[in-house]
Design an enzyme around this catalytic site. Structure first.
Site, short mmCIF file in Angstrom:
data_model
loop_
_atom_site.label_atom_id
_atom_site.label_comp_id
_atom_site.label_asym_id
_atom_site.label_seq_id
_atom_site.Cartn_x
_atom_site.Cartn_y
_atom_site.Cartn_z
N CYS A 1 40.78 31.31 46.42
CA CYS A 1 40.16 30.27 47.01
C CYS A 1 39.00 30.54 48.00
CB CYS A 1 41.32 29.74 47.90
SG CYS A 1 41.06 27.85 48.29
N CYS B 1 35.14 41.61 50.56
CA CYS B 1 34.42 42.15 49.79
C CYS B 1 34.78 43.84 49.94
CB CYS B 1 33.08 41.97 49.99
SG CYS B 1 31.73 43.08 49.26
N CYS C 1 28.31 38.55 46.69
CA CYS C 1 28.68 38.85 48.15
C CYS C 1 27.34 38.32 48.79
CB CYS C 1 29.23 40.25 48.39
SG CYS C 1 29.47 40.04 50.23
N CYS D 1 26.05 41.52 51.00
CA CYS D 1 25.75 42.95 50.37
C CYS D 1 25.41 42.89 48.89
CB CYS D 1 26.83 43.94 50.43
SG CYS D 1 28.13 43.86 49.53
N CYS E 1 31.41 45.75 51.70
CA CYS E 1 30.91 45.55 53.16
C CYS E 1 32.11 44.63 54.14
CB CYS E 1 29.60 44.55 53.13
SG CYS E 1 30.07 42.78 52.49
#
Length: 172
Positions: A159, A136, A80, A83, A139
């Site tokens: 995707c 995510c 991510c 984070c 976060c």
């Protein structure tokens, strides 16, 4: 139908809290990143590029065929961008022809069990149709969407926007 979707959006189980957060808005000692609830819009604007902010914090989408990881064939892990949580392994990446990096499953998935994966699925009706948003787990950054038209054995196509990711190659 619209009333049902509005009611579902308000239910707490659709809004999972960031993992590892005490609820007080502090630092998550497990990942040394701030939990979503404690990161202000100004802090996100300082940390992210305008395009990263638009996609991850405002649920935007990068233009198709424009992402830096679309044709990446290196071995490693996609994290991510907000984070640094590990999200997708390059081993599960494939070319879907849709214009965004595509994966058959999230990192940490075991069969159909995503409880140890770094992602959450959420209903998304913003386009006028029902889709499944991928965020995510740490976060709550918007990553992209998952569709049931991928290759076997999972038949899933995650995707994902390149700007929501940070690729870390495997060490030799």
């Amino acid at each position: 139908m619209a009333l049902l979707l509005r009611a579902l959006r308000g239910l707490r189980f659709l809004r999972a809290p960031a993992l590892g957060c005490s609820g007080s808005g502090g630092w998550d000692a497990g990942s040394l990143t701030k939990c979503k609830s404690s990161v202000s819009k100004d802090e996100w604007l300082k940390k992210l590029t305008p395009e990263q902010f638009h996609v991850t914090r405002e649920k935007g989408t990068e233009p198709p065929f424009s992402g830096i990881y679309l044709n990446n064939k290196e071995t490693g892990m996609y994290h991510c961008v907000c984070c640094d949580s590990p999200l997708f392994s390059s081993e599960k990446k494939y070319c879907s022809g849709t214009g965004w990096p595509s994966f058959t499953e999230a990192h940490g998935t075991s069969g159909s069990d995503e409880s140890h994966a770094g992602i959450l699925r959420r209903p998304d009706t913003s386009s006028g149709s029902v889709r499944t948003e991928v965020v995510c787990k740490q976060c709550e950054a918007h990553l992209g969407h998952v569709f049931p038209d991928g290759p076997g054995p999972t038949s899933q196509r995650f995707c994902i926007n390149s700007v929501a990711l940070n690729f870390k190659p495997s060490k030799p």
